[in-house]
Design a protein around this motif. Structure first.
Motif, PDB file in Angstrom:
ATOM      1  N   SER A 131      -3.431   2.943 -16.446  1.00  0.00           N
ATOM      2  CA  SER A 131      -4.271   4.171 -15.308  1.00  0.00           C
ATOM      3  C   SER A 131      -4.263   3.312 -14.030  1.00  0.00           C
ATOM      4  CB  SER A 131      -5.442   4.158 -15.889  1.00  0.00           C
ATOM      5  OG  SER A 131      -6.267   4.864 -15.076  1.00  0.00           O
ATOM      6  N   ARG A 132      -4.651   1.833 -13.769  1.00  0.00           N
ATOM      7  CA  ARG A 132      -4.574   1.484 -12.527  1.00  0.00           C
ATOM      8  C   ARG A 132      -3.106   1.674 -11.816  1.00  0.00           C
ATOM      9  NH1 ARG A 132      -7.861  -3.980 -10.848  1.00  0.00           N
ATOM     10  NH2 ARG A 132      -7.450  -3.972  -8.717  1.00  0.00           N
ATOM     11  N   ASP A 133      -2.222   1.181 -12.303  1.00  0.00           N
ATOM     12  CA  ASP A 133      -0.844   1.027 -12.011  1.00  0.00           C
ATOM     13  C   ASP A 133      -0.307   2.513 -11.536  1.00  0.00           C
ATOM     14  OD1 ASP A 133      -0.511  -1.445 -12.236  1.00  0.00           O
ATOM     15  OD2 ASP A 133       0.451  -1.285 -14.306  1.00  0.00           O
ATOM     16  N   ARG A 134      -0.666   3.716 -12.434  1.00  0.00           N
ATOM     17  CA  ARG A 134      -0.446   4.905 -12.264  1.00  0.00           C
ATOM     18  C   ARG A 134      -1.178   5.234 -10.818  1.00  0.00           C
ATOM     19  NH1 ARG A 134      -2.615   7.126 -16.114  1.00  0.00           N
ATOM     20  NH2 ARG A 134      -0.785   6.611 -17.489  1.00  0.00           N
ATOM     21  N   GLN A 135      -2.410   4.923 -10.721  1.00  0.00           N
ATOM     22  CA  GLN A 135      -3.270   5.330  -9.561  1.00  0.00           C
ATOM     23  C   GLN A 135      -2.555   4.668  -8.312  1.00  0.00           C
ATOM     24  OE1 GLN A 135      -7.328   3.967  -9.605  1.00  0.00           O
ATOM     25  NE2 GLN A 135      -7.728   4.815  -7.757  1.00  0.00           N
ATOM     26  N   ARG A 136      -2.242   3.311  -8.382  1.00  0.00           N
ATOM     27  CA  ARG A 136      -1.544   2.645  -7.037  1.00  0.00           C
ATOM     28  C   ARG A 136      -0.441   3.302  -6.805  1.00  0.00           C
ATOM     29  NH1 ARG A 136      -0.631  -1.758  -9.528  1.00  0.00           N
ATOM     30  NH2 ARG A 136      -2.734  -2.635  -9.336  1.00  0.00           N
ATOM     31  N   TRP A 137       0.562   3.801  -7.728  1.00  0.00           N
ATOM     32  CA  TRP A 137       1.779   4.396  -7.444  1.00  0.00           C
ATOM     33  C   TRP A 137       1.364   5.828  -6.801  1.00  0.00           C
ATOM     34  CZ3 TRP A 137       6.347   2.257  -6.371  1.00  0.00           C
ATOM     35  CH2 TRP A 137       6.340   1.015  -7.320  1.00  0.00           C
ATOM     36  N   THR A 138       0.523   6.527  -7.217  1.00  0.00           N
ATOM     37  CA  THR A 138      -0.038   7.525  -6.645  1.00  0.00           C
ATOM     38  C   THR A 138      -0.212   7.763  -5.140  1.00  0.00           C
ATOM     39  OG1 THR A 138      -0.689   8.479  -8.659  1.00  0.00           O
ATOM     40  CG2 THR A 138      -1.419   9.667  -6.994  1.00  0.00           C
ATOM     41  N   GLU A 139      -1.210   6.564  -4.853  1.00  0.00           N
ATOM     42  CA  GLU A 139      -1.795   6.201  -3.440  1.00  0.00           C
ATOM     43  C   GLU A 139      -0.449   5.901  -2.699  1.00  0.00           C
ATOM     44  OE1 GLU A 139      -4.582   3.438  -3.840  1.00  0.00           O
ATOM     45  OE2 GLU A 139      -6.047   4.859  -4.600  1.00  0.00           O
ATOM     46  N   ARG A 140       0.478   5.440  -3.097  1.00  0.00           N
ATOM     47  CA  ARG A 140       1.633   4.828  -2.207  1.00  0.00           C
ATOM     48  C   ARG A 140       2.527   6.256  -1.991  1.00  0.00           C
ATOM     49  NH1 ARG A 140       3.785  -0.879  -4.852  1.00  0.00           N
ATOM     50  NH2 ARG A 140       1.893  -2.144  -4.311  1.00  0.00           N
ATOM     51  N   ALA A 141       2.634   6.952  -3.164  1.00  0.00           N
ATOM     52  CA  ALA A 141       3.401   8.225  -2.569  1.00  0.00           C
ATOM     53  C   ALA A 141       2.501   9.180  -1.840  1.00  0.00           C
ATOM     54  CB  ALA A 141       3.624   9.022  -4.012  1.00  0.00           C
ATOM     55  N   ILE A 142       1.283   9.155  -1.615  1.00  0.00           N
ATOM     56  CA  ILE A 142       0.544  10.050  -0.777  1.00  0.00           C
ATOM     57  C   ILE A 142       0.668   9.360   0.525  1.00  0.00           C
ATOM     58  CG2 ILE A 142      -1.697  10.818  -0.104  1.00  0.00           C
ATOM     59  CD1 ILE A 142      -2.458  10.986  -3.209  1.00  0.00           C
ATOM     60  N   GLU A 143       0.599   8.183   0.429  1.00  0.00           N
ATOM     61  CA  GLU A 143       0.825   7.477   1.811  1.00  0.00           C
ATOM     62  C   GLU A 143       2.237   7.751   2.451  1.00  0.00           C
ATOM     63  OE1 GLU A 143      -0.080   3.322   1.487  1.00  0.00           O
ATOM     64  OE2 GLU A 143      -2.085   3.609   1.187  1.00  0.00           O
ATOM     65  N   LEU A 144       3.372   7.836   1.603  1.00  0.00           N
ATOM     66  CA  LEU A 144       4.606   8.192   1.927  1.00  0.00           C
ATOM     67  C   LEU A 144       4.463   9.479   2.563  1.00  0.00           C
ATOM     68  CD1 LEU A 144       7.506   6.941   2.418  1.00  0.00           C
ATOM     69  CD2 LEU A 144       7.946   7.938  -0.120  1.00  0.00           C
ATOM     70  N   LEU A 145       4.124  10.296   1.797  1.00  0.00           N
ATOM     71  CA  LEU A 145       4.229  11.801   2.195  1.00  0.00           C
ATOM     72  C   LEU A 145       3.514  11.936   3.535  1.00  0.00           C
ATOM     73  CD1 LEU A 145       3.340  13.539  -1.364  1.00  0.00           C
ATOM     74  CD2 LEU A 145       5.618  13.478   0.192  1.00  0.00           C
ATOM     75  N   LEU A 146       2.397  11.328   3.895  1.00  0.00           N
ATOM     76  CA  LEU A 146       1.692  11.517   5.148  1.00  0.00           C
ATOM     77  C   LEU A 146       2.429  10.808   6.249  1.00  0.00           C
ATOM     78  CD1 LEU A 146      -2.026  10.520   4.059  1.00  0.00           C
ATOM     79  CD2 LEU A 146      -1.161  12.753   4.410  1.00  0.00           C
ATOM     80  N   LEU A 147       3.254   9.476   5.865  1.00  0.00           N
ATOM     81  CA  LEU A 147       3.980   8.979   6.887  1.00  0.00           C
ATOM     82  C   LEU A 147       5.128   9.997   7.375  1.00  0.00           C
ATOM     83  CD1 LEU A 147       4.819   6.607   8.521  1.00  0.00           C
ATOM     84  CD2 LEU A 147       6.034   5.685   6.546  1.00  0.00           C
TER      85      LEU A 147
END
Length: 308
Positions: free
Chosen positions: A15-31
């Motif tokens: 669950s923590r890894d999934r949350q980390r990858w989700t946050e990174r994907a959102i950061e990439l989209l914002l970038l």
């Protein structure tokens, strides 16, 4: 025993890894969103500068900034930007005479005096006013405001800058009032309470404490309103006229930079001709004017910014 300890941790780790990858994907989209806006700006500048350089290879920059006539579509073409620049600055000035006082007054009332129920009604009404298409404002200026002014000023021509600028100011009021109100709402209540403790009235507190404390945000609202007025197209195209005239008299008709761009871009001029490239030179002038204005606004905002 080791297997028994590690088994319950696996779902938590997944669950923590999934949350980390989700946050990174959102950061990439914002970038990517931020980079896309920068890329769009660079693309616009590339087109403007490229076409303008081709224009200035045939027309000297000195003539462009000193000539007082703008007749690129006539038999004897002249390429002085001042007639278009005077119309743009005059309509903007008239618009700011309407938008800044009324927008500031609305912001002060909504932030400091209006009850919550009134504020909940006033805010959507202003947002509705901001959502009216500019072409509707243009015909309102031409068919309603100009005839009303002609009853007082019979010599006023059908196309004039004062009606276009006044209606343009009406369209900018929601922008100025909304940003100014947000700036005043951000002022800490401790400043208001300290002013009341010193015996100041609510009006004195609003004008002498809250307004100066929010001046950086209010100045940003003024700068954005000015930029909006400089770039307005349909109101001035419909109501101010399309005749390039070097005049700062708001009771006369004149063409603005944006109105000229609309006039030429909707015509039959072939792409790549000198007459067609004039719209890019005029557009670059408007971009530089807006850039200078934003730089001045940034310096003033930085100078008078309050930190709490």
């Amino acid at each position: 025993m080791a297997l028994r300890d590690s088994t319950p941790l696996n779902p938590w780790r997944r669950s923590r890894d999934r949350q980390r990858w989700t946050e990174r994907a959102i950061e990439l989209l914002l970038l990517l969103a931020a980079l896309s806006s920068i890329a769009t700006l660079l693309g616009i500048l590339y087109v403007l500068v490229g076409e303008s350089l081709q224009f200035f290879q045939q027309v000297s920059l000195w003539e462009f900034i000193t000539e007082t006539r703008w007749t690129p579509l006539f038999g004897d073409p002249k390429y002085g930007i001042w007639p278009l620049l005077s119309g743009t600055l005059t309509t903007t000035f008239v618009a700011l005479l309407i938008a800044i006082p009324f927008g500031t007054a609305i912001a002060i009332y909504s932030s400091e005096f209006a009850p919550a129920t009134v504020r909940e009604i006033l805010k959507p009404l202003l947002e509705l006013l901001a959502g009216v298409p500019s072409v509707v404002y243009g015909y309102f200026a031409l068919l309603v405001v100009t005839p009303l002014l002609q009853q007082v000023l019979p010599w006023l021509p059908g196309f004039n800058m004062i009606s276009a600028g006044a209606v343009m100011g009406l369209a900018i009021i929601p922008l100025v009032s909304s940003i100014s109100e947000d700036a005043m709402q951000a002022v800490p209540n401790t400043l208001r309470e300290g002013s009341y403790a010193m015996g100041a009235t609510k009006l004195q507190t609003a004008l002498k404490v809250v307004f100066p404390s929010a001046i950086s945000g209010i100045m940003s609202a003024y700068i954005l309103g000015t930029s909006r007025a400089l770039g307005e197209t349909m109101i001035v195209t419909i109501a101010a006229g399309l005749q390039p005239t070097l005049t700062f008299n708001p009771f006369e008709q004149a063409a603005t930079i944006t109105a000229y761009i609309v006039q030429v871009s909707m015509g039959d001029l072939p792409h790549g001709t000198l007459q067609y490239q004039t719209i890019f030179a005029a557009g670059l002038t408007l971009v530089l004017l807006t850039l200078i204005l934003n730089i001045i606004g940034h310096l003033l905002t930085k100078r008078y910014r309050e930190r709490y």
